[in-house]
Design a protein around this motif. Structure first.
Motif, PDB file in Angstrom:
ATOM      1  N   PHE A 167       0.842  -1.198   0.000  1.00 36.98           N
ATOM      2  CA  PHE A 167       0.000   0.000   0.000  1.00 36.98           C
ATOM      3  C   PHE A 167       0.884   1.257   0.000  1.00 36.98           C
ATOM      4  O   PHE A 167       0.609   2.230  -0.705  1.00 36.98           O
ATOM      5  CB  PHE A 167      -0.913   0.006   1.221  1.00 36.98           C
ATOM      6  CG  PHE A 167      -2.124  -0.854   1.073  1.00 36.98           C
ATOM      7  CD1 PHE A 167      -3.302  -0.346   0.547  1.00 36.98           C
ATOM      8  CD2 PHE A 167      -2.107  -2.180   1.441  1.00 36.98           C
ATOM      9  CE1 PHE A 167      -4.424  -1.142   0.396  1.00 36.98           C
ATOM     10  CE2 PHE A 167      -3.219  -2.996   1.308  1.00 36.98           C
ATOM     11  CZ  PHE A 167      -4.380  -2.469   0.776  1.00 36.98           C
ATOM     12  N   ALA A 168       1.935   1.231   0.825  1.00 37.68           N
ATOM     13  CA  ALA A 168       2.837   2.379   0.898  1.00 37.68           C
ATOM     14  C   ALA A 168       3.503   2.617  -0.451  1.00 37.68           C
ATOM     15  O   ALA A 168       3.650   3.765  -0.891  1.00 37.68           O
ATOM     16  CB  ALA A 168       3.894   2.146   1.982  1.00 37.68           C
ATOM     17  N   GLY A 169       3.916   1.528  -1.108  1.00 43.25           N
ATOM     18  CA  GLY A 169       4.555   1.666  -2.418  1.00 43.25           C
ATOM     19  C   GLY A 169       3.637   2.291  -3.451  1.00 43.25           C
ATOM     20  O   GLY A 169       4.052   3.170  -4.224  1.00 43.25           O
ATOM     21  N   ILE A 170       2.373   1.830  -3.473  1.00 42.62           N
ATOM     22  CA  ILE A 170       1.400   2.427  -4.403  1.00 42.62           C
ATOM     23  C   ILE A 170       1.206   3.903  -4.085  1.00 42.62           C
ATOM     24  O   ILE A 170       1.159   4.756  -4.983  1.00 42.62           O
ATOM     25  CB  ILE A 170       0.055   1.672  -4.315  1.00 42.62           C
ATOM     26  CG1 ILE A 170       0.198   0.264  -4.905  1.00 42.62           C
ATOM     27  CG2 ILE A 170      -1.041   2.441  -5.050  1.00 42.62           C
ATOM     28  CD1 ILE A 170       0.451   0.242  -6.389  1.00 42.62           C
ATOM     29  N   ALA A 171       1.086   4.234  -2.777  1.00 44.97           N
ATOM     30  CA  ALA A 171       0.899   5.627  -2.378  1.00 44.97           C
ATOM     31  C   ALA A 171       2.093   6.475  -2.806  1.00 44.97           C
ATOM     32  O   ALA A 171       1.930   7.606  -3.287  1.00 44.97           O
ATOM     33  CB  ALA A 171       0.693   5.715  -0.865  1.00 44.97           C
ATOM     34  N   VAL A 172       3.299   5.946  -2.638  1.00 44.10           N
ATOM     35  CA  VAL A 172       4.504   6.678  -3.034  1.00 44.10           C
ATOM     36  C   VAL A 172       4.528   6.894  -4.542  1.00 44.10           C
ATOM     37  O   VAL A 172       4.755   8.012  -5.025  1.00 44.10           O
ATOM     38  CB  VAL A 172       5.776   5.915  -2.581  1.00 44.10           C
ATOM     39  CG1 VAL A 172       7.007   6.500  -3.255  1.00 44.10           C
ATOM     40  CG2 VAL A 172       5.928   5.991  -1.072  1.00 44.10           C
ATOM     41  N   LEU A 173       4.271   5.818  -5.293  1.00 45.17           N
ATOM     42  CA  LEU A 173       4.345   5.891  -6.751  1.00 45.17           C
ATOM     43  C   LEU A 173       3.337   6.895  -7.307  1.00 45.17           C
ATOM     44  O   LEU A 173       3.676   7.755  -8.127  1.00 45.17           O
ATOM     45  CB  LEU A 173       4.089   4.501  -7.350  1.00 45.17           C
ATOM     46  CG  LEU A 173       4.171   4.393  -8.871  1.00 45.17           C
ATOM     47  CD1 LEU A 173       5.560   4.769  -9.359  1.00 45.17           C
ATOM     48  CD2 LEU A 173       3.804   2.983  -9.328  1.00 45.17           C
ATOM     49  N   VAL A 174       2.091   6.793  -6.842  1.00 47.56           N
ATOM     50  CA  VAL A 174       1.057   7.697  -7.338  1.00 47.56           C
ATOM     51  C   VAL A 174       1.290   9.111  -6.818  1.00 47.56           C
ATOM     52  O   VAL A 174       1.038  10.094  -7.506  1.00 47.56           O
ATOM     53  CB  VAL A 174      -0.335   7.172  -6.927  1.00 47.56           C
ATOM     54  CG1 VAL A 174      -1.425   8.090  -7.450  1.00 47.56           C
ATOM     55  CG2 VAL A 174      -0.558   5.767  -7.474  1.00 47.56           C
TER      56      VAL A 174
END
Length: 855
Positions: A270-277
């Motif tokens: 979830f953190a990775g998706i939040a960072v990427l977006v």
């Protein structure tokens, strides 16, 4: 410059708020996952350290069983007496503790947890290491009495005096609850049933001469390490596993580590998706802010600021944004961890929020992620700001990026895209699962990067198609909204990219899950020939009483048992493979459709024989008739002759590595006291499946741990398991959509500010407020649908490649969930409407004269 930077940051704090939210979300998931995992790890470390004996003697087992067999490895109970004679031993106790049981109440309702945690039956004796203390009633005395933990008693409404039925491997027996014990440490979620020590071995292991381990207490002044060596010397090295308290605690923690890792990696996903977006959002925000401040930056240059100072000023704003977002994200992460701790309590794991662990690594990680993301995302806009000429102070502010050529993007996007396509093509043509999966991962990353880079190049052709009907449907308002979206391809591409990432992930995984479901359906139709399958709810073994009861059910014709056995096979190429073999009764052909490359069922299930998957055999140089050394649990070894090779089109035959299967008599010989994991049942002649189902269900009422499933039920079970993965992907999509909405809102809000004078002129020549709001909404919708189309197209390509990897494991069906695809596109249009509400409202409320006079 520092003072000017601080004033600029405070002047634009409202515009930066939405970007800060992306930072807050990503930091919150990073911090929350670290705090939660650290808290659980520290809590269980204390539990294991406080409950581990100074030295523990356990059965030696060189095989790690990935599938439970129901058999319990034991040591002689008399070993406790031998160990007690060792110099330095204060006391030694023969422990009995098993998990292969089911406990039900008087209504045949299970008393155990429904969360996957075990139901443990053990012997009760007073010790400082016990995780519970007697708080009500008395300890069990003799057969027929038991004590239950307080959490289970409360949850299942069990009181002192109630009678419970315990289904153990040796047989079923009834106990009366005479005491309640309360946890003094963390309750890991298990249900604990305590029996009298004198009878626990007989009732749980079938003999008072057996124990599951020996707990040894050291005499005063004797270290655990020294005692460990003395015990090993007394009982023989290599005969048993002898562990000190620290080693035992570490071993227990490692077994728990897999569960914790799942939670940690999901949250970090979830953190990775939040960072990427969030990166797209921050890049867009800073790019637009710098475009609006062209004259301001030009004036700074005219007053003497050099390029380095301008670039440093913008990066300082980014760092300030990162610091604010990281601080708020760290606080949100603590709250998220507290929520997870509460959630675990609902599953029976009673963690305490007051014992929350915030290690030094958590705030460091939070600020590294938060500040690092904003700094990296703002670097390119900062470099662009540094190129602003002092002459820009004398000119009208222009929109940066409009009309600039996209040649560099075209070249870079083409090169990266070509590499990504090559990797995906290699994935499709690869014949090895490992290499195909590696190429798939590389291809996904490269094609995603290429699409993000080349996105602006696709804006004009795609949006002209998507918004082609706007002029006809909405007249001049539709034409203006379409042109507004086309005005700055870089901005439109970056805004849509946030939504594209989430939808590409959903598109790919939806195709993969639909293909898996269809493949399993076809495989079940092709291989399962039984009318019913009797299995435990969580696929763990069940007692032989269930088998006997099913056989005695009216209308049952054939019952074929299935059992598992951990094995280590030494293959002709020298490799030692640890896997799980499956044992079947002789008439397995009557309940399953098995395709053989060589040999047959009778030869594979014969005494001293084994069957395996033909592809596995070819990879390791195995032929029909080869004799293989096989090791079973407990150090039992034998040699088995390969009697058959299967060709089931399922990568590993019956689902385990190598697809090993053998006669159930061989399993019973080398894994004594094992339990059945499944029963394949056919109705007797003259009895239909519809007639047999209610009879089986009535028989199994007394055994709530098992269910009878026909082919349709079995398919639903598989679909439900696949759906769990899909729900996780949908959750990731939800997070991506939240941040994508923030991005669209931010872009439109800044775009409205940027076009203030233009909007004022449009209003002055007759554009109504309702028309203005519609124009902004349509622009938002076309941007959102553009992101959805790109994301789904990319996701469908990924899905095709994922299916090719799955095909190497025997899942050859391909399916596209068109309903989901259509729903996502419609949902994206709705997202666009929602995201435009506030910017459209703000635009419509502008004062016309003030807007015209705006600079």
């Amino acid at each position: 410059m520092l003072k000017a930077t601080l004033r600029s940051f405070l002047a634009h704090k409202g515009r930066l708020l939405l970007s800060a939210l992306a930072v807050v979300l990503s930091v919150a998931f990073v911090a929350g996952s670290l705090i939660f995992s650290d808290t659980v790890t520290r809590t269980f470390d204390r539990l294991f350290a406080s409950t581990s004996a100074d030295v523990t003697v356990e059965p030696r087992d060189d095989l790690n069983a990935s599938v439970p067999t129901g058999a319990v490895q034991t040591v002689p109970a008399s070993l406790a007496g031998k160990v007690a004679q060792v110099d330095g031993v204060e006391s030694a106790h023969a422990d009995v503790s098993v998990e292969n049981i089911t406990v039900v109440d008087s209504d045949n309702e299970s008393v155990g947890p429904t969360t996957g945690a075990p139901t443990i039956a053990t012997d009760w004796y007073v010790t400082d290491r016990s995780p519970v203390k007697l708080t009500s009633g008395h300890a069990p005395r003799g057969a027929g009495e038991a004590m239950l933990d307080a959490d289970t008693a409360d949850k299942k409404h069990v009181k002192i005096g109630d009678t419970l039925t315990v289904m153990a491997q040796p047989g079923t027996f009834k106990v009366k609850i005479v005491g309640i014990a309360t946890f003094t440490t963390t309750n890991p979620g298990a249900a604990l049933v305590y029996l009298d020590p004198e009878t626990a071995g007989t009732q749980l292991l079938g003999s008072a001469d057996k124990a599951t381990s020996i707990s040894v207490d050291a005499a005063r002044g004797v270290s655990d390490a020294a005692l460990d060596k003395r015990v090993v010397a007394a009982i023989g090295a290599g005969t048993y596993d002898v562990k000190t308290a620290d080693e035992q605690a570490k071993s227990s923690s490692e077994s728990l580590g897999g569960f914790l890792d799942v939670i940690k990696y999901v949250m970090l996903g979830f953190a990775g998706i939040a960072v990427l977006v969030g990166v797209f959002l921050i890049v867009n925000t800073f790019s637009m802010l710098i475009a609006q401040r062209t004259r301001e930056l030009g004036l700074l240059r005219a007053l003497g600021a050099d390029r380095r100072q301008v670039r440093r000023s913008v990066l300082t704003e980014a760092v300030l944004l990162g610091l604010v977002g990281s601080t708020l994200g760290l606080a949100a992460g603590i709250g998220l961890a507290a929520g997870l701790i509460k959630l675990m309590s609902a599953f029976g794991m009673n963690l305490k929020a007051t014992e929350m662990v915030v290690g030094w690594a958590t705030p460091v990680s939070a600020y590294v992620v938060g500040v690092g993301v904003t700094f990296v995302a703002a670097y390119l806009p900062a470099r662009r700001a540094a190129t602003v000429s002092p002459m820009a102070a004398l000119a009208d502010a222009d929109i940066a990026g409009v009309g600039r050529p996209l040649k560099v993007r075209a070249v870079v996007g083409t090169v990266v895209g070509a590499l990504g396509v090559a990797a995906l093509a290699g994935c499709v043509t690869s014949s090895k699962t490992a290499s195909a999966a590696s190429l798939l991962g590389l291809g996904v990353v490269l094609t995603l990067i290429a699409t993000v880079i080349a996105g602006p190049l696709l804006v004009r052709p795609v949006i002209r198609v998507l918004g082609g009907a706007f002029p006809a449907l909405f007249g001049s308002i539709g034409r203006m909204s379409q042109r507004n979206a086309l005005r700055n391809p870089r901005r439109t591409g970056a805004t849509a990219a946030a939504l594209m990432v989430g939808l590409a992930l959903v598109g790919g995984m939806s195709v993969a899950s639909a293909s898996m479901s269809k493949s399993f359906d076809q495989q079940i139709d092709k291989t399962l020939g039984a009318d019913f399958v009797i299995q435990n709810a969580n696929f763990t073994p069940f007692s032989t009483e269930v088998t006997d009861a099913v056989r005695d059910t009216e209308g049952v014709g054939l019952v074929v048992r299935q059992r598992f056995a951990p094995v280590a096979v030494r293959l002709p190429d020298g490799e030692r493979v640890e896997t799980t073999a499956t044992g079947y009764d002789d008439r397995v052909d009557d309940v399953a459709h098995v395709t053989y490359a060589e040999g047959g069922t009778a030869a594979a299930l014969a005494d001293g024989a084994i069957g395996m998957d033909v592809d596995f055999a070819e990879d390791h140089g195995v032929r029909l008739g080869s004799v293989l050394p096989v090791q079973f649990p407990g150090g039992r070894t034998t040699s088995l002759k390969v009697g058959a090779l299967t060709d089931q089109d399922t990568g590993d035959g019956f689902g385990m590595q190598g697809g090993l299967f053998l006669g159930i008599a061989t399993v019973e010989k080398y894994v004594p006291d094992g339990q059945d994991s499944a029963l394949y049942v056919n109705a007797a002649s003259g009895t239909t499946g519809d007639q047999l189902r209610p009879r089986l269900e009535q028989t199994l009422d007394a055994y709530p741990q098992v269910q009878a499933r026909d082919q349709a039920d079995y398919k639903k079970l598989v679909h439900d398991q696949i759906a769990v993965l899909l729900y996780l992907v949908y959750a990731l999509l939800g997070l991506a959509i939240v941040i994508a909405v923030l991005g669209v809102v931010n872009t439109l809000a800044l775009s409205v500010v940027e076009r203030t004078r233009e909007i004022g002129l449009l209003r002055a020549i007759g554009l109504g407020r309702r028309q203005l709001r519609r124009m902004v909404r349509l622009e938002s919708v076309v941007i959102a649908v553009f992101g959805a189309v790109l994301g789904l197209a990319l996701g469908l390509v990924w899905g095709v490649c994922i299916q090719q990897v799955l095909e190497l494991q025997g899942m050859k069906a391909f399916a596209v969930p068109w309903g989901t695809i259509v729903a996502v596109v419609v949902g994206s249009a709705v997202v666009g409407v929602v995201a435009a509400l506030l910017p459209a409202l703000r635009a419509s409320r502008m004062n016309v004269l003030a807007a015209i006079a705006h600079e």
